[in-house]
Structures are given as structure tokens and as C-alpha cells.
Design an enzyme around this catalytic site. Structure first.
Site, PDB file in Angstrom:
ATOM      1  N   GLU A   1       0.840  -1.201   0.000  1.00  0.00           N
ATOM      2  CA  GLU A   1       0.000   0.000   0.000  1.00  0.00           C
ATOM      3  C   GLU A   1       0.874   1.251   0.000  1.00  0.00           C
ATOM      4  O   GLU A   1       1.842   1.319   0.749  1.00  0.00           O
ATOM      5  CB  GLU A   1      -0.857  -0.032   1.280  1.00  0.00           C
ATOM      6  CG  GLU A   1      -1.807   1.110   1.407  1.00  0.00           C
ATOM      7  CD  GLU A   1      -2.669   1.256   0.167  1.00  0.00           C
ATOM      8  OE1 GLU A   1      -3.407   0.318  -0.161  1.00  0.00           O
ATOM      9  OE2 GLU A   1      -2.593   2.319  -0.482  1.00  0.00           O
TER      10      GLU A   1
ATOM     11  N   GLY B   1      12.528  20.421   7.643  1.00  0.00           N
ATOM     12  CA  GLY B   1      11.675  20.663   8.806  1.00  0.00           C
ATOM     13  C   GLY B   1      12.225  19.980  10.037  1.00  0.00           C
ATOM     14  O   GLY B   1      13.451  19.807  10.162  1.00  0.00           O
TER      15      GLY B   1
ATOM     16  N   CYS C   1       4.365   5.208   9.062  1.00  0.00           N
ATOM     17  CA  CYS C   1       5.128   4.378   8.128  1.00  0.00           C
ATOM     18  C   CYS C   1       6.635   4.605   8.149  1.00  0.00           C
ATOM     19  O   CYS C   1       7.396   3.674   8.403  1.00  0.00           O
ATOM     20  CB  CYS C   1       4.614   4.583   6.707  1.00  0.00           C
ATOM     21  SG  CYS C   1       2.999   3.873   6.451  1.00  0.00           S
TER      22      CYS C   1
ATOM     23  N   LYS D   1       8.690   3.501  11.295  1.00  0.00           N
ATOM     24  CA  LYS D   1       8.581   2.053  11.511  1.00  0.00           C
ATOM     25  C   LYS D   1       9.277   1.279  10.380  1.00  0.00           C
ATOM     26  O   LYS D   1      10.040   0.338  10.641  1.00  0.00           O
ATOM     27  CB  LYS D   1       7.089   1.699  11.574  1.00  0.00           C
ATOM     28  CG  LYS D   1       6.723   0.257  11.456  1.00  0.00           C
ATOM     29  CD  LYS D   1       5.232   0.055  11.641  1.00  0.00           C
ATOM     30  CE  LYS D   1       4.404   0.316  10.408  1.00  0.00           C
ATOM     31  NZ  LYS D   1       4.426  -0.715   9.372  1.00  0.00           N
TER      32      LYS D   1
HETATM   33  C1  UDX Z   1       3.978   7.918   3.832  1.00  0.00           C
HETATM   34  C2  UDX Z   1       4.179   7.711   2.337  1.00  0.00           C
HETATM   35  O1  UDX Z   1       4.120   8.981   1.664  1.00  0.00           O
HETATM   36  C3  UDX Z   1       3.152   6.747   1.785  1.00  0.00           C
HETATM   37  O2  UDX Z   1       3.398   6.499   0.419  1.00  0.00           O
HETATM   38  C4  UDX Z   1       3.207   5.442   2.572  1.00  0.00           C
HETATM   39  O3  UDX Z   1       2.217   4.538   2.131  1.00  0.00           O
HETATM   40  C5  UDX Z   1       3.029   5.716   4.057  1.00  0.00           C
HETATM   41  O4  UDX Z   1       4.000   6.670   4.501  1.00  0.00           O
HETATM   42  P1  UDX Z   1       2.399   9.440   5.348  1.00  0.00           P
HETATM   43  O5  UDX Z   1       3.149   8.910   6.509  1.00  0.00           O
HETATM   44  O6  UDX Z   1       0.915   9.481   5.419  1.00  0.00           O
HETATM   45  O7  UDX Z   1       2.746   8.597   4.027  1.00  0.00           O
HETATM   46  O8  UDX Z   1       2.859  10.951   5.092  1.00  0.00           O
HETATM   47  P2  UDX Z   1       3.887  11.759   4.183  1.00  0.00           P
HETATM   48  O9  UDX Z   1       3.141  12.811   3.497  1.00  0.00           O
HETATM   49  O10 UDX Z   1       4.700  10.890   3.340  1.00  0.00           O
HETATM   50  O11 UDX Z   1       4.798  12.466   5.295  1.00  0.00           O
HETATM   51  C6  UDX Z   1       5.547  11.727   6.243  1.00  0.00           C
HETATM   52  C7  UDX Z   1       6.360  12.641   7.108  1.00  0.00           C
HETATM   53  O12 UDX Z   1       7.390  13.259   6.348  1.00  0.00           O
HETATM   54  C8  UDX Z   1       5.570  13.798   7.729  1.00  0.00           C
HETATM   55  O13 UDX Z   1       5.943  13.939   9.080  1.00  0.00           O
HETATM   56  C9  UDX Z   1       5.973  15.008   6.919  1.00  0.00           C
HETATM   57  O14 UDX Z   1       5.913  16.199   7.658  1.00  0.00           O
HETATM   58  C10 UDX Z   1       7.406  14.663   6.562  1.00  0.00           C
HETATM   59  N1  UDX Z   1       7.870  15.328   5.336  1.00  0.00           N
HETATM   60  C11 UDX Z   1       7.333  15.017   4.127  1.00  0.00           C
HETATM   61  C12 UDX Z   1       8.890  16.274   5.411  1.00  0.00           C
HETATM   62  O15 UDX Z   1       9.402  16.570   6.508  1.00  0.00           O
HETATM   63  N2  UDX Z   1       9.337  16.876   4.264  1.00  0.00           N
HETATM   64  C13 UDX Z   1       8.824  16.574   3.038  1.00  0.00           C
HETATM   65  O16 UDX Z   1       9.276  17.157   2.045  1.00  0.00           O
HETATM   66  C14 UDX Z   1       7.772  15.626   2.974  1.00  0.00           C
END
Ligand code: UDX
Length: 433
Positions: free
Chosen positions: A148, A255, A262, A265
Site C-alpha cells: 500500500e 523541517g 510508516c 517504523k
Molecule cells: C507515507 C508515504 O508517503 C506513503 O506512500 C506510505 O504509504 C506511508 O508513509 P504518510 O506517513 O501518510 O505517508 O505521510 P507523508 O506525506 O509521506 O509524510 C511523512 C512525514 O514526512 C511527515 O511527518 C511530513 O511532515 C514529513 N515530510 C514530508 C517532510 O518533513 N518533508 C517533506 O518534504 C515531505
């Protein structure tokens, strides 16, 4: 097709509802009757844009039940989308997955296909198929890996208009059934690309994709820290890099580190697995280490500026979730930062548009909650921004000067334009600028 779905978390509920939306009859199985009752009324237990609409629209094709026997006995395909949480050593805990396997063993009355949607270590699908073969010699249970890729906050869109559907199976029969099941998504208006491979490769695609994104974030965060030392500006640097198609302009936002269910982990699970194979993944190890340090970088700057003394200082925390658009707090940097603020005796006022109640369950004491940004920051000594909610980004920055005791803004998500903060006489500390 008659489909059963084990687990109604982010993956289970969103995928189950999406499969109903493309015409299948889906039975969603969970152990929590109160949660199921909500879902029967079309109410989603998680905050996810567009999900309730889709649940209501397709209600006649979805059944929510605790009765796994009836759900599994004659299902053509059974999806498993339960959690694989982190063990203390970083490895993935597969107890929930195997608990569902046991229920399937107990229930099935005909040949079936079991799809593993949960993120599992490489080789798990094979082990599960063997587990089925050992316990149910009278039926044929093919195990297929379909990882997924949905992200929280955009889960419905990510499922229907997926970047790709990766399918790992070991025989043509299983590949053909799954291809038929997903056929509506591969056509107009969705046009999702369907990628077939073997199970171990599909399992690896999931980890390799998530870890690559985590690595990209840790990389840009490390460059941001170096920008601070050298006088470069990380936003300009990321813009300059992003025009190169080979690099791309996404996931280059510096940031206070990645959180969520995800990345933290999965990076740890694959790192753990690589050591088991005596083949340690060093880049992923570095991504994990950089992220752990990045989470508290902003706090360290604040502490230094206050000469190590935060006792009774009034600190406002804006945003608690690991990213906007979700009420999920798993591995959110706000948790580490708030724990440190408590340890140093600060008086904390927190504001989050949707996650206040969830945070109260996590840290029940020592935090006051405000119902608006204005009330959170009034008379504060400093503000710490943990999540880039739209209302934080669109907040009129002159109000920091107007309402705070001293306008010290520590922004972990680079929400504001530097020049504007200078013009408004705000002591503004952000990441890599
Ligand atoms: C992620 C993956 O994007 C997704 O494909 C997978 O199935 C599950 O894990 P998610 O955890 O929902 O999804 O959020 P995501 O938008 O990827 O952000 C994850 C973390 O990275 C957040 O804390 C976000 O703030 C951080 N992030 C993301 C950054 O610090 N900088 C970025 O440029 C992008």
C-alpha cells in the site's frame, strides 16, 4: 467479486471502501463492535478527506462485521490490512497478521486468494502461504503481496488514482484473479498503472519506496542544517535542485523530521532485517539517525536562546499532528518536543485544529489547550510551530508581535516568508534559512 477485508485502519477501511466503489462486494472485519456500528452509519473512525462520502455512497456494497467466519468462508479474495507495529528492537511485529491467518484457517470452505496489504518483511508472504499449506491441506490458498502506498490526508485519492498498483504473485492464476479485481482502476477515469512481479520483489518495493522518501527528507534536513552554518537558504537550494527531473521537487521540504505510521517504523524494520542478513543498509541507518536528531533541533535552538532556562516560561505549541490533514499523532515530532518542554518546566499551551483529544490520551497532564492560535499565543514567551496547518501558514504574522509577551517564533515547518517576519520585528528562527 466477493471480498473480505481484515482490519479497518487507514489501509483497511480506505482500500475496502475503494474496492466497493469500483463495484465489488466487500465485508470489512474488525474486532471493535463500537467502531463497526459507527461505520455502519457511514461515520469514519479516522479523519480522512472524502472517506465518509465514499462510505455513504457505497454503503449497499459494504458490510461491517465482527463475524469473520462468515466473511472468510466463501470470499474469493481476502485482504489483510492489519497493523505491523514496531518491536522494541525495531523489527516488525507480525502477531496481528498471523492472528488473522489463524481465523482464515479456521473459516475458509473453498480455495481462495489471500492478499497481504500490511507492510511485512521480505519473505513473509512465502512463510504465510506455507503456514496455510501446513494447516489446511484440503484447500488451496494463494498468497499475494499488494503493498500500500497511500499517504494520510490524501488516502482516498491515493487509492483511486494510485501512483501504481504493485502485485507480487507466484502463479498465473493468482495474477489473473487480481488483475480482474483491479481492472476498473486501470481504466478511465483512474488509469492506474498495474505492475506485476514476484512476491519478494513486491514486498521490497514497499520498503524501498518508503525508505527512499525518508532518506530524501533526512538528506534535505541535513543539508538544511549545513545551510544554517554556511549562510545558504535551504528553500532556494531545494528549488534549485528540484528543477532537475532526476531529483524532482517533491519531498525536499526541510523541517523537524518525518513522523507518521510508516517512515519511522519501516526504516527501522528494513534496517533490522538487513542486519539479520548480515548486509546492513547504511544509508537507511543514516536516515534514521539524522531524523532522530532533527526532531529536537528546534527545541535545542529555543533552549540556547533562553540560556538553558525555560522554567515557567509560557510556550505555545502550534500543531500537534505529524503532518496536516490528519488527526494521527504517531511518531509526531510534537511529542518529543513537548516532553522536553515539560522536563524543563515550561508552561505549555497547545493548539491543534483536530488532534487535541488524541493528544490528551497520549500526554494527559501539564498541557493547557487553546481553541485558537490567538488565544494560544497571547502573553507567550515563545511559539513553537510543529505542523504546517493552513491556518498556521495563513496566520497574520503581525499578531505574533501584537499578542505575545515577546515575539519569539520557532518554526519547525518553515511556514512564513523570512522578509515578512523581519518587517514585523519578529525574532524568527526556522530550519535551514
Ligand atoms: C507515507 C508515504 O508517503 C506513503 O506512500 C506510505 O504509504 C506511508 O508513509 P504518510 O506517513 O501518510 O505517508 O505521510 P507523508 O506525506 O509521506 O509524510 C511523512 C512525514 O514526512 C511527515 O511527518 C511530513 O511532515 C514529513 N515530510 C514530508 C517532510 O518533513 N518533508 C517533506 O518534504 C515531505
Amino acid at each position: 467479486m466477493k471480498i473480505a477485508f481484515a482490519g479497518t485502519g487507514y489501509v483497511g477501511l480506505v482500500t475496502g471502501v475503494a474496492l466497493a466503489h469500483i463495484g465489488h462486494n466487500v465485508t470489512c472485519v474488525d474486532i471493535d463492535e463500537a467502531k463497526l456500528e459507527l461505520m455502519r452509519k457511514g461515520i469514519s473512525p479516522i479523519y480522512e478527506m472524502g472517506l465518509e462520502d465514499l462510505m455513504k455512497k457505497n454503503n449497499d456494497r459494504i458490510t461491517y462485521t465482527t463475524d469473520y467466519k462468515r466473511a472468510y468462508e466463501d470470499a474469493e479474495v481476502i485482504f489483510i490490512g492489519v497493523g505491523t507495529p514496531e518491536r522494541p528492537d525495531g523489527s516488525a511485529n507480525l502477531d496481528y497478521v498471523y492472528a488473522v491467518c489463524d481465523q482464515i484457517i479456521e473459516s475458509v470452505k473453498q480455495d481462495t486468494i489471500v492478499v497481504i496489504k500490511s507492510t511485512v518483511p521480505i519473505g513473509t508472504n512465502e512463510s504465510i502461504e506455507k503456514y496455510f499449506q501446513d494447516k489446511r491441506k484440503d484447500v488451496k490458498i494463494d498468497v499475494v503481496s499488494i503493498p500500500e502506498f497511500l499517504a494520510q490526508g490524501t488516502a482516498v485519492h491515493d487509492t483511486l488514482y494510485a501512483s501504481r498498483i504493485v502485485v507480487g504473485a507466484e502463479n498465473d492464476y493468482a495474477h489473473n484473479v487480481i488483475k480482474k479485481l483491479y481492472e476498473p482502476l486501470t481504466k478511465e477515469p483512474y488509469n492506474v498503472t498495474y505492475v506485476a512481479m514476484n512476491r519478494k520483489s513486491a514486498e521490497m518495493v514497499k520498503y524501498a519506496s518508503n525508505c527512499f522518501l525518508a532518506l530524501k527528507i533526512s538528506y534535505i534536513n541535513e543539508i538544511a542544517n549545513f545551510c544554517e552554518k554556511t549562510g545558504a537558504n535551504i528553500e532556494d537550494v531545494a528549488t534549485g535542485m528540484g528543477y532537475d527531473d532526476r531529483i524532482g521537487n517533491k519531498f525536499l521540504k526541510a523541517g523537524i523530521g518525518y513522523g507518521g505510521s510508516c517512515f519511522p517504523k519501516d526504516t527501522k524494520a528494513i534496517h533490522w532485517l538487513s542486519r539479520e542478513y548480515d548486509s546492513e543498509l547504511l544509508t537507511i541507518k543514516a536516515a534514521i539517525e539524522v531524523n532522530a536528531m532533527q526532531k529536537t533541533k528546534l527545541f535545542e535552538k529555543l533552549l540556547k536562546d533562553f540560556n538553558g532556562d525555560l522554567k515557567n516560561k509560557k510556550i505555545a505549541v502550534l500543531g500537534l499532528t505529524f503532518k496536516p490533514g490528519t488527526d494521527d499523532l504517531r511518531e509526531a515530532p510534537s511529542i518529543d518536543n513537548i516532553k522536553l518542554l515539560i522536563e524543563y518546566g515550561a508552561n505549555i499551551t497547545a493548539y491543534d485544529p483536530i488532534a487535541e483529544n488524541n493528544f490528551k490520551k497520549l500526554i494527559p497532564e501539564n498541557i493547557e489547550y487553546a481553541s485558537s492560535i490567538e488565544s494560544a499565543i497571547t502573553n507567550c514567551d515563545a511559539v513553537m510551530i510543529m505542523t504546517e496547518w493552513d491556518e498556521v501558514k495563513n496566520f497574520e504574522v503581525n499578531k505574533y508581535k501584537e499578542l505575545m509577551k515577546t515575539a519569539n517564533v520557532y518554526d519547525g515547518r518553515n511556514c512564513y516568508v523570512l522578509k515578512e517576519m523581519v518587517l514585523n520585528h519578529i525574532n524568527y528562527v526556522s530550519i535551514g534559512r
